[in-house]
Design a protein around this motif. Structure first.
Motif, short mmCIF file in Angstrom:
data_model
loop_
_atom_site.label_atom_id
_atom_site.label_comp_id
_atom_site.label_asym_id
_atom_site.label_seq_id
_atom_site.Cartn_x
_atom_site.Cartn_y
_atom_site.Cartn_z
N THR A 224 0.83 -1.21 0.00
CA THR A 224 0.00 0.00 0.00
C THR A 224 0.86 1.26 0.00
O THR A 224 2.04 1.22 0.38
N ASP A 225 0.25 2.34 -0.41
CA ASP A 225 0.90 3.67 -0.41
C ASP A 225 2.17 3.70 -1.25
O ASP A 225 3.18 4.29 -0.84
N VAL A 226 2.14 3.06 -2.42
CA VAL A 226 3.30 3.12 -3.30
C VAL A 226 3.23 4.37 -4.16
O VAL A 226 2.16 4.95 -4.36
N LYS A 227 4.36 4.78 -4.67
CA LYS A 227 4.42 5.88 -5.62
C LYS A 227 5.06 5.35 -6.89
O LYS A 227 6.28 5.20 -6.96
N ASN A 228 4.22 5.01 -7.86
CA ASN A 228 4.71 4.41 -9.11
C ASN A 228 5.41 5.49 -9.93
O ASN A 228 4.76 6.44 -10.39
N VAL A 229 6.68 5.35 -10.09
CA VAL A 229 7.49 6.39 -10.74
C VAL A 229 8.20 5.82 -11.96
O VAL A 229 8.07 4.65 -12.28
N GLU A 383 12.18 -0.16 -2.26
CA GLU A 383 13.37 0.67 -2.45
C GLU A 383 13.09 1.81 -3.42
O GLU A 383 13.54 2.94 -3.21
N ILE A 384 12.34 1.54 -4.49
CA ILE A 384 12.14 2.53 -5.55
C ILE A 384 10.84 3.31 -5.38
O ILE A 384 10.79 4.52 -5.58
N CYS A 385 9.77 2.60 -4.98
CA CYS A 385 8.43 3.22 -4.94
C CYS A 385 7.91 3.43 -3.52
O CYS A 385 6.82 3.99 -3.36
N GLY A 386 8.65 2.94 -2.53
CA GLY A 386 8.16 3.05 -1.16
C GLY A 386 7.02 2.07 -0.92
O GLY A 386 6.86 1.07 -1.61
#
Length: 800
Positions: A224-229, A383-386
């Motif tokens: 949950t709460d990822v930031k897809n970058v 690591e990348i998206c939280g």
């Protein structure tokens, strides 16, 4: 299968250059079809010069530029930049190139009636800076002689395209190829680095697997709460190097894990899933829109992943657009599953679908790689998206059964005409992942779960000659050199642990491999009872499932003879099945009564869980394993006392259980009428212990000490009653490994002034620098760091 040598070296420690690697790949049966220069993301951007810039005939703010790109004729580019003037050196992107900032692919287009062949780029569009008011201006001193050259330096890296035969699905991942090369002596196969995941709570998306369909295992993890970058450069470079297009971090990570470990994954947008996930067979004429933007009508009996609304994707083949991830996706579910190769092949052929996942599943991937894939993907996503990851949820309708095979080493020479030592056979097979037991003249092989192509002895012969070298056949007579040791490493470990346990004061018992079924039932857990057709005695009617089954009988007999304080052990096989190879070698011990009974020098006390824990740790340390890396938790079989027992792993990766220890459950003592004040025991599983890479002699390190004053500080933390104190010690130790020399627990308190579900743990921390004497300010700083770290990481509070 496309790889690069740099990627390969992430799994293989080798000194070979690229040409030698290519030659070795062909030698081991992995044919190299081609070697091509790696195409980079910035290969198309070249230095150009504006020869002429005229006003657009049909637009006030646009210019039509003649641009010298280093070719015979200039190209025409329509540009709106105010600084697009004659003589300017800049960066040109031709049709077909992709702009880094927005991933737009350029095509020849008409702008207000004038055809534009490419684009002149700003620094912002190339991610060089935030400057976007005009096109890039290059220094004439530096670039006047470089017109037509690449602005960005090209990577001097080759892409190796390997032809993988259908029987070698394990080599559809870079790691599988590295394993073969390591077995062939081209380097050392690296262990996977497993970072400790931050996982919080159970996976809340309900997963249901129906019977009689192609999916036997469905593993998942909710994040949950990822930031897809956008993916970081290293990940994009890997994806691009093998001919794929980066999409987003989440999608790229699933593709990377598939290519790296041969473990296909799929990511769902959880917010688009209706209620739950159901793995089932499709109904006739069900439809869904796939990620290739095609609508598919399904036949009855195809394996689908669905929710309450309908089909989300075709299991093991392709996902659907309805649950696909996007850049604004906040909550995802990572799928790692196993599908029947036959079902995948049939469904994909009917629907005419060809994907990377289908290509792997139809050949047969490793059914035991479910959790490995989840760990790798979740670690990279965090690591990348939280995001906050749940615990893994692995649903099964069928357990994988390891396949075994008896192999006669003489068969190798009979078929190939090549002489080979038995030790070399064992080494090659061990390097390829086989588990080996020597049964007289026959090798009992446990076939690796990632090798579905091995089913008969001739397959093993092929593996051996492939690694040893086809050029050995009928070429020269190998020299007969006998350098065989009497004992192999496993046998040496067997006898070493035998001596190590005896040195702790235990007496060795030698009992039958069969036992009383009534007593065996107390220790059988979920194992199958193996009855003896013609037992030598009615009370020796089954093969033992536990080393304790016989030990506890003989301990009780000796207690009855008046021996109060006993320590006995046995090392030998226990039986999981009736076939050859379905056994495991265990060293187990029981300790009863008191320590130092009626001793004038020491105070007597009951034996307890810490006595056997100490014995297990010391035996493993003496055998060459780092006791500081051992990992403990409290999950133990039901014949141990819950809360007064534990299990041991070689490290935090928790790959295989290597030992159990603890108090024997009081109910067992009651049922068997064992009259002793206390009874504790341990089991060490020899088959699960990896051989140490270095001998005890080689593991000795230089003793280092500090000349500066050490300081000690006491802390008391209030934390959850069920929290493991070892984790608290690990957290404190990790604050500053250079300064914190030791962490010791000296008190655990529950009771008055402490909440019911809490406990107080008091620790002594030794702090010492090897560079200077620490002053009060230094000590206060590390004290505060310890307190803040513990409070933030494990939700504990300093006790006032």
């Amino acid at each position: 299968m496309k790889i690069t040598s740099n990627w390969l070296k992430e799994h293989l420690d080798t000194k070979l250059d690229e040409n030698q690697i290519i030659e070795k790949l062909t030698d081991v049966g992995l044919e190299v079809e081609s070697v091509e220069k790696q195409r980079g993301e910035f290969d198309d951007f070249i230095v150009a010069k504006i020869l002429k810039a005229e006003k657009h005939p049909d637009a006030d703010k646009l210019k039509v530029c003649d641009v010298d790109v280093g070719k015979e004729n200039p190209v025409i580019v329509v540009c709106g930049a105010p600084n697009a003037i004659e003589g300017l050196l800049t960066i040109y992107a031709p049709p077909g190139s992709v702009i880094p900032k927005n991933q737009m692919k350029l095509v020849v287009s008409k702008i207000r009636g004038v055809s534009s062949y490419g684009m002149l780029c700003s620094e912002s569009e190339l991610n060089l800076s935030d400057e976007s008011d005009g096109i890039t201006e290059l220094s004439s001193n530096d670039f006047k002689d470089k017109i037509g050259d690449n602005y960005f330096p090209k990577k001097n890296l080759n892409v190796i395209d390997i032809s993988i035969t259908p029987n070698r699905p394990d080599c559809l991942g870079v790691r599988g190829i590295a394993r073969d090369l390591a077995a062939a002596g081209s380097g050392k196969f690296k262990n996977l680095e497993e970072k400790k995941l931050k996982q919080d709570g159970k996976q809340t998306v309900n997963v249901k697997i129906e019977n009689d369909q192609a999916c036997t295992v469905f593993g998942s993890c909710l994040i949950t709460d990822v930031k897809n970058v956008e993916s970081p450069d290293w990940l994009k470079e890997k994806i691009i190097s093998i001919g794929q297009k980066p999409i987003s971090a989440i999608v790229d990570i699933t593709n990377y894990v598939m290519l790296d470990l041969n473990r296909p994954l799929h990511a769902y947008d959880v917010d688009k899933i209706d209620k739950e996930i159901i793995v089932r067979n499709s109904k006739k004429d069900e439809t869904f829109k796939a990620l290739d933007n095609k609508e598919y009508k399904l036949e009855e009996g195809m394996c689908v992943i669905s929710d309450a609304t309908g089909v989300l994707g075709l299991g093991g083949i392709i996902g659907g657009t309805r649950s696909g991830t996007e850049l604004n996706t906040k909550n995802i579910l990572i799928e790692s599953a196993y599908f029947s190769p036959r079902s995948i092949r049939k469904s994909s052929k009917i629907l005419n679908i060809d994907t990377d996942a289908k290509f792997r599943f139809e050949r047969g991937i490793d059914p035991l790689s479910i959790e490995q894939g989840l760990k790798k993907a979740v670690s990279l996503i965090q690591e990348i998206c939280g995001g906050i990851a749940s615990e893994f949820d692995i649903q099964k309708i069928e357990n994988y059964k390891n396949k075994s095979l008896g192999f006669d080493p003489i068969l190798f020479e009979k078929i190939t005409g090549v002489k080979i030592e038995k030790n070399e056979i064992i080494k090659i097979l061990d390097d390829l992942g086989f588990e080996i037991k020597e049964e007289k003249k026959i090798l009992d092989l446990k076939i690796p779960s990632w090798r579905p192509d091995i089913s008969q002895e001739v397959d093993v012969v092929e593996e051996l000659i492939r690694i040893k070298g086809y050029d050995q056949i009928n070429m020269i007579e190998p020299q007969k050199v006998r350098e065989k040791e009497t004992l192999n490493k496993k046998q040496k470990l067997f006898h070493f642990l035998q001596r190590a346990v005896a040195s702790k004061g235990y007496l060795e018992a030698i009992t039958w491999s069969f036992t009383d079924s009534k007593i065996n039932q107390l220790f059988i857990e979920k194992n199958k009872e193996i009855k003896i057709v013609n037992p030598i005695s009615s009370d020796l009617d089954v093969l033992r499932s536990s080393i304790f089954s016989n030990l506890i009988i003989h301990l009780n007999k000796n207690l009855g003879r008046g021996f109060k304080d006993l320590s006995i052990f046995e090392i030998g096989p226990t039986f999981l099945g009736e076939k050859p190879g379905e056994q495991q070698t265990i060293v187990g011990g029981l300790k009863s009564g008191k320590n130092s009974r009626q001793n004038w020098l020491e105070k007597e006390r009951l034996v307890d869980v810490f006595d056997v824990k100490s014995d297990v740790i010391q035996c493993l340390a003496e055998a060459g394993y780092d006791k500081d890396k051992l990992y403990f938790d409290i999950e133990t079989p039901s014949y141990y006392h819950p809360g007064k027992s534990g299990r041991v792993f070689l490290n935090k990766g928790k790959e295989k259980i290597i030992a159990f220890f603890g108090d024997i459950h009081p109910n067992i003592l009651k049922k068997l009428d064992i009259k002793t004040e206390a009874l504790v025991g341990f089991e060490i599983f020899l088959d699960n212990i990896k051989q140490p890479k270095k001998s005890l002699k080689d593991q000795k390190t230089q003793y280092k000490f500090s000349d500066f004053q050490k300081s000690e500080r006491d802390f008391a933390f209030i934390l959850d009653k069920n929290f493991q104190v070892q984790e608290l010690i690990d957290v404190i130790s990790s604050v500053d490994k250079d300064l914190i020399k030791s962490v010791k627990v000296f008190d655990v308190y529950e009771g008055k002034n402490i909440e019911e579900d809490k406990k107080s743990v008091a620790l002594n921390v030794t702090i010492q620098s090897s560079e200077k004497t620490l002053n009060e300010e230094d000590l206060n700083k590390i004290n505060q760091t310890i307190i803040s770290t513990v409070e933030s990481k494990i939700d504990a509070k300093i006790r006032s």
